[in-house]
Write a protein that holds these residues in place. Sequence first.
Motif, PDB file in Angstrom:
ATOM      1  N   SER A 100       2.804   7.339   7.453  1.00  0.00           N
ATOM      2  CA  SER A 100       4.116   6.937   7.975  1.00  0.00           C
ATOM      3  C   SER A 100       4.102   6.907   9.499  1.00  0.00           C
ATOM      4  O   SER A 100       4.696   6.022  10.124  1.00  0.00           O
ATOM      5  CB  SER A 100       5.190   7.914   7.485  1.00  0.00           C
ATOM      6  N   TYR A 101       3.408   7.866  10.096  1.00  0.00           N
ATOM      7  CA  TYR A 101       3.304   7.948  11.555  1.00  0.00           C
ATOM      8  C   TYR A 101       2.441   6.823  12.114  1.00  0.00           C
ATOM      9  O   TYR A 101       2.867   6.054  12.989  1.00  0.00           O
ATOM     10  CB  TYR A 101       2.724   9.312  11.927  1.00  0.00           C
ATOM     11  N   PRO A 117      11.920   3.046   2.325  1.00  0.00           N
ATOM     12  CA  PRO A 117      12.909   3.947   2.944  1.00  0.00           C
ATOM     13  C   PRO A 117      12.384   5.344   3.218  1.00  0.00           C
ATOM     14  O   PRO A 117      12.774   5.974   4.210  1.00  0.00           O
ATOM     15  CB  PRO A 117      14.052   3.956   1.930  1.00  0.00           C
ATOM     16  N   GLU A 118      11.513   5.872   2.337  1.00  0.00           N
ATOM     17  CA  GLU A 118      10.990   7.230   2.568  1.00  0.00           C
ATOM     18  C   GLU A 118      10.136   7.269   3.829  1.00  0.00           C
ATOM     19  O   GLU A 118      10.272   8.163   4.665  1.00  0.00           O
ATOM     20  CB  GLU A 118      10.158   7.708   1.357  1.00  0.00           C
ATOM     21  N   GLU A 119       9.251   6.268   3.972  1.00  0.00           N
ATOM     22  CA  GLU A 119       8.398   6.224   5.161  1.00  0.00           C
ATOM     23  C   GLU A 119       9.222   5.993   6.429  1.00  0.00           C
ATOM     24  O   GLU A 119       8.944   6.577   7.480  1.00  0.00           O
ATOM     25  CB  GLU A 119       7.352   5.111   5.017  1.00  0.00           C
ATOM     26  N   VAL A 120      10.259   5.149   6.323  1.00  0.00           N
ATOM     27  CA  VAL A 120      11.123   4.878   7.474  1.00  0.00           C
ATOM     28  C   VAL A 120      11.853   6.132   7.925  1.00  0.00           C
ATOM     29  O   VAL A 120      12.015   6.386   9.124  1.00  0.00           O
ATOM     30  CB  VAL A 120      12.131   3.750   7.135  1.00  0.00           C
ATOM     31  N   MET A 143      -2.077   5.105  -7.362  1.00  0.00           N
ATOM     32  CA  MET A 143      -2.817   6.087  -6.557  1.00  0.00           C
ATOM     33  C   MET A 143      -4.310   5.777  -6.549  1.00  0.00           C
ATOM     34  O   MET A 143      -4.978   5.876  -5.517  1.00  0.00           O
ATOM     35  CB  MET A 143      -2.580   7.497  -7.097  1.00  0.00           C
ATOM     36  N   VAL A 144      -4.840   5.373  -7.702  1.00  0.00           N
ATOM     37  CA  VAL A 144      -6.271   5.067  -7.807  1.00  0.00           C
ATOM     38  C   VAL A 144      -6.611   3.793  -7.045  1.00  0.00           C
ATOM     39  O   VAL A 144      -7.648   3.691  -6.371  1.00  0.00           O
ATOM     40  CB  VAL A 144      -6.677   4.940  -9.293  1.00  0.00           C
ATOM     41  N   ILE A 145      -5.712   2.786  -7.118  1.00  0.00           N
ATOM     42  CA  ILE A 145      -5.976   1.486  -6.490  1.00  0.00           C
ATOM     43  C   ILE A 145      -5.854   1.547  -4.978  1.00  0.00           C
ATOM     44  O   ILE A 145      -6.543   0.808  -4.248  1.00  0.00           O
ATOM     45  CB  ILE A 145      -5.006   0.427  -7.049  1.00  0.00           C
ATOM     46  N   ALA A 146      -4.984   2.429  -4.434  1.00  0.00           N
ATOM     47  CA  ALA A 146      -4.638   2.429  -3.010  1.00  0.00           C
ATOM     48  C   ALA A 146      -5.848   2.395  -2.075  1.00  0.00           C
ATOM     49  O   ALA A 146      -5.894   1.559  -1.158  1.00  0.00           O
ATOM     50  CB  ALA A 146      -3.740   3.624  -2.691  1.00  0.00           C
ATOM     51  N   LEU A 177       0.803  -1.223   0.000  1.00  0.00           N
ATOM     52  CA  LEU A 177       0.000   0.000   0.000  1.00  0.00           C
ATOM     53  C   LEU A 177       0.835   1.272   0.000  1.00  0.00           C
ATOM     54  O   LEU A 177       0.382   2.316  -0.481  1.00  0.00           O
ATOM     55  CB  LEU A 177      -0.933   0.009   1.222  1.00  0.00           C
ATOM     56  N   GLY A 178       2.058   1.226   0.570  1.00  0.00           N
ATOM     57  CA  GLY A 178       2.868   2.435   0.705  1.00  0.00           C
ATOM     58  C   GLY A 178       2.297   3.365   1.763  1.00  0.00           C
ATOM     59  O   GLY A 178       1.274   3.083   2.401  1.00  0.00           O
ATOM     60  N   GLY A 179       2.957   4.493   1.952  1.00  0.00           N
ATOM     61  CA  GLY A 179       2.521   5.443   2.973  1.00  0.00           C
ATOM     62  C   GLY A 179       1.126   5.982   2.718  1.00  0.00           C
ATOM     63  O   GLY A 179       0.333   6.164   3.646  1.00  0.00           O
TER      64      GLY A 179
END
Length: 566
Positions: A319-320, A396-399, A203-206, A37-39
């Motif tokens: 991310s939080y 890595p970006e979310e971390v 983005m649409v699927i998330a 899913l990503g951030g």
Amino acid sequence: MNRKGQSFAAGAATLMAAALIVKVIGMLFKIPLTRMLGGEGMGYYMTAYSIFNPICALCVAGFPVAVSRLTAASLANHRREEPRRILTAALLLFLPMGLLCSAGIYLAAPFFVRIVGNEAALGAVRAIAPAVFFCCISAVFRGYYEGGRNMVPTAVSQVVEASVKLGAGIFCAMRCLETELGHFTAGEPVCGVTVSSLEEAQMVIAPYAAAAAIIGVTVSTLAGCLALALAYFGEPHTGSDRIGAAGMIHYSKNLLVTALPVCAGALVVNLSSFVDLMSVINRLNCAVSLGWEALCRSHPQAGLERMEAERVGNFLFGSYSGLAMTVFHLVPAITASLGVCALPLIASLAARGSRAQLRRTVESVLRITVIVALPLGLGMSCMAGQILQLLFSSNPEEVSVAAVLLRPLGVAAVFVAVSGCINSMLQALGHVLVPVRLMLCGAAVKFGINWALIARPSINILGAPWGTLCCYLTMTLLGCAALERASGGQINLAAIFAKPLAASLLCCAAAVGCCRLLASWPQWAATLAAVGAAGAVYLIAVLLLGALREEDMELLPRRTKIRKDR
């Protein structure tokens, strides 16, 4: 029901073991889910949870406490037939509330998501609505068993629920992603929308993938409920559980007197996450408009400057809540078992009038909670980056965002554990309204700090964990004073914290030193070695410093008999 029940230590060990298993399974669920899913997708997923938790708490949290307390008091006074009647009354009383709340979440979902500024989370919020009803049934059965100091059915149901969530949640999310990405590859619309790039398709699927994962969560609550029901109907019972109208009125009154204040208190506790939901994204949007460049500079490795401004708030919130809060909840999940086991023990002592033993037990439970929570919380704080990198290496970006947030959250986890234990003991002593007042004070502190800090571009999302820390520190200090008055004995917090704190600092020093010495190792190996070394150092330090006292050992299985007051 087992008449004797488990000792405090045996029950706590059972629930702690279950909590560890559940957390491991939860990590196995959250790690691939975050990768999928990503951030941004986790922002939709956690929005559903943040709306669900306070509403679920309103109709669920008080049930196990009320049933457990009344069951424990009945058994302490040798009324062996009452627990089954209490269970019957609780099911008849509380299940309609679960149905109403499930329907309320589903129907009010569009209103909720508009208020929090995350309308794409509508599907996820509606998907989680039926879980409230199943949680109601589980809560009543858990209270019945916990009141009899039998923690095994609760532990088994928690593991079953987590296992089904892992399988069903990942399967549903993966199927949604595979199906819709297959449509994109074939040049077909994705979720009914025509897209021109893979990034746009994702983005649409998330939001749909997040809703699919939530369906797995709802199925898991049904599985946990069935496990408890099967345990109850599979054990032998003597006597009748039927109650007449007079009995139903009597039990309902006693259940509601305990349950309603606890529900209100739990609502306020979960209101802290709802405060985050209501304030974080909105105040982050203010920070974006007030100082975009300063906000981007505060997270140099997150790539915020490449995002659209309206997506940044949901990304930081995801991310939080999806990474940092997932690790943070490890400590309260483990120590919650101490409060659950303490409740029937304290209730039994209060029912017997054992005041001297009550005071000793209160302090012992607090000391054991601190001994367990301090190394976990402080270790989490000093190794935040390494832990998150180990668990979420593909994000890595979310971390990079979550690592900064987890440091104050690690310290906050200690006070969450202690305040939760204090609240359980206050409820066991019949002071069910006091935790509500404490939690309102904490929630007010949290909201004020969130509102003041998060809108500042240079602070932004970092204000949320500091609000959590101040919230639970306030609740711990005020709660300790209330517990002193309720138990009739003075509680020396400095003495309770001193030796475990010294041992925990040695533990943290060992972890940091080990990471530096093993810098040439693969990061995952160095992190695991540091955790192992820190644990060994802590155990040795606890023994050498004498952090556990003789009266604490009375809670162990070999010495569970309550001594007569002298």
